[in-house]
Design a protein around this motif. Structure first.
Motif, PDB file in Angstrom:
ATOM      1  N   TRP A 211      -6.330  -3.951  -0.765  1.00 46.10           N
ATOM      2  CA  TRP A 211      -6.627  -2.517  -1.401  1.00 46.10           C
ATOM      3  C   TRP A 211      -7.526  -1.853  -1.384  1.00 46.10           C
ATOM      4  N   LYS A 212      -8.289  -2.676  -2.951  1.00 52.44           N
ATOM      5  CA  LYS A 212      -9.620  -2.596  -3.011  1.00 52.44           C
ATOM      6  C   LYS A 212     -10.999  -2.471  -2.075  1.00 52.44           C
ATOM      7  N   ARG A 213     -10.977  -3.098  -1.282  1.00 52.93           N
ATOM      8  CA  ARG A 213     -11.542  -3.547  -0.359  1.00 52.93           C
ATOM      9  C   ARG A 213     -11.380  -1.944   0.926  1.00 52.93           C
ATOM     10  N   LEU A 214     -10.203  -2.147   1.026  1.00 57.24           N
ATOM     11  CA  LEU A 214      -9.951  -0.950   2.321  1.00 57.24           C
ATOM     12  C   LEU A 214      -9.625   0.367   2.206  1.00 57.24           C
ATOM     13  N   GLY A 215      -8.749   0.235   0.559  1.00 57.61           N
ATOM     14  CA  GLY A 215      -8.513   1.644   0.087  1.00 57.61           C
ATOM     15  C   GLY A 215      -9.124   2.531  -0.195  1.00 57.61           C
ATOM     16  N   GLU A 216     -10.858   2.353  -0.131  1.00 54.40           N
ATOM     17  CA  GLU A 216     -11.861   2.803  -0.366  1.00 54.40           C
ATOM     18  C   GLU A 216     -12.297   3.965   1.296  1.00 54.40           C
ATOM     19  N   ALA A 217     -11.843   3.030   1.480  1.00 57.89           N
ATOM     20  CA  ALA A 217     -12.895   2.931   3.304  1.00 57.89           C
ATOM     21  C   ALA A 217     -12.402   4.441   4.032  1.00 57.89           C
TER      22      ALA A 217
ATOM     23  N   ALA B 144      -2.666   3.990  -0.958  1.00 59.25           N
ATOM     24  CA  ALA B 144      -4.153   4.188  -0.630  1.00 59.25           C
ATOM     25  C   ALA B 144      -4.612   3.629   1.058  1.00 59.25           C
ATOM     26  N   LEU B 145      -5.122   4.453   1.429  1.00 55.12           N
ATOM     27  CA  LEU B 145      -5.486   4.674   2.814  1.00 55.12           C
ATOM     28  C   LEU B 145      -6.431   3.920   3.150  1.00 55.12           C
ATOM     29  N   ALA B 146      -6.295   2.888   4.628  1.00 52.40           N
ATOM     30  CA  ALA B 146      -7.872   2.754   5.055  1.00 52.40           C
ATOM     31  C   ALA B 146      -7.675   3.101   6.828  1.00 52.40           C
ATOM     32  N   PRO B 147      -8.603   3.094   7.233  1.00 50.76           N
ATOM     33  CA  PRO B 147      -8.851   3.303   8.642  1.00 50.76           C
ATOM     34  C   PRO B 147      -8.288   2.600   9.150  1.00 50.76           C
ATOM     35  N   GLY B 148      -7.312   2.658  10.792  1.00 48.87           N
ATOM     36  CA  GLY B 148      -6.692   1.883  11.811  1.00 48.87           C
ATOM     37  C   GLY B 148      -7.554   1.147  11.887  1.00 48.87           C
ATOM     38  N   GLU B 149      -8.998   0.756  12.057  1.00 47.98           N
ATOM     39  CA  GLU B 149      -9.414  -0.182  13.076  1.00 47.98           C
ATOM     40  C   GLU B 149      -9.673  -1.050  12.112  1.00 47.98           C
ATOM     41  N   HIS B 150      -9.247  -1.103  11.004  1.00 54.71           N
ATOM     42  CA  HIS B 150      -9.587  -2.236  10.816  1.00 54.71           C
ATOM     43  C   HIS B 150      -8.130  -3.013  10.364  1.00 54.71           C
TER      44      HIS B 150
END
Length: 180
Positions: free
Chosen positions: A171-177, A54-60
């Motif tokens: 993963w669940k919280r940020l992977g959907e970003a 899962a990918l998320a923005p680097g801002e996190h």
């Protein structure tokens, strides 16, 4: 890590070949796949089966590092073409100063991170060397790994269950970003 990735375009057929290979066996060293296929780490991770990443923005990145600071002993890994460095210890909480995110304070893990260069966070859970592995990969704008943080293991080499829960929650919280 891979200069070829920025100078060569990989054909769709070659990417399909990589996807098929990773679908059949995702347990290899991702940096080796990046080198072999002349692509970035991000591209290799994107070619993993969807259930493995899962990918998320680097801002996190800072929020993720602060969360990981509460996990206990993890493995921090830096992989370059010439060396793989690992440190197994708690990741200390950091703070920004002088243009860097600075970590230290009694842990063997210390240093100065340019978190402003982190474009993508990749949460990866896959088999590796016959065992389950979970890692947070901090990827720069070129799609290359800045460093990785792996969930810790117990004396029997099993993943630490509480860390897996925290990894899964991120993963669940940020992977959907939304990701660019």
């Amino acid at each position: 890590m891979n200069n070829a990735a920025t100078t060569h375009e990989t054909s769709p057929a070659r990417l399909d070949e990589l996807r098929a290979r990773l679908s059949a066996d995702a347990s290899g060293v991702l940096e080796m796949f990046a080198q072999e296929y002349a692509v970035s780490m991000r591209t290799v991770i994107e070619c993993l089966p969807e259930s493995f990443r899962a990918l998320a923005p680097g801002e996190h990145a800072e929020a993720v590092l602060l969360d990981i600071a509460g996990w206990g002993p993890v493995t921090v890994l830096v992989h370059t073409p010439d060396v793989i460095l690992e440190c197994k210890a708690p990741l200390p909480a950091g703070r920004f100063a002088h243009g860097f995110y600075n970590i230290g304070g009694g842990s063997p893990v210390s240093g100065h991170l340019r978190l402003d260069r982190c474009k993508t966070l990749a949460f990866v859970r896959r088999p590796f060397m016959g065992a389950d592995s979970c890692s947070v990969n901090f990827l720069n704008a070129e799609g290359e790994a800045m460093f990785k943080v792996f969930v810790g293991r117990d004396e029997q080499r099993a993943l630490l269950a509480d860390q897996v829960e925290r990894f899964s929650a991120l993963w669940k919280r940020l992977g959907e970003a939304a990701i660019v």
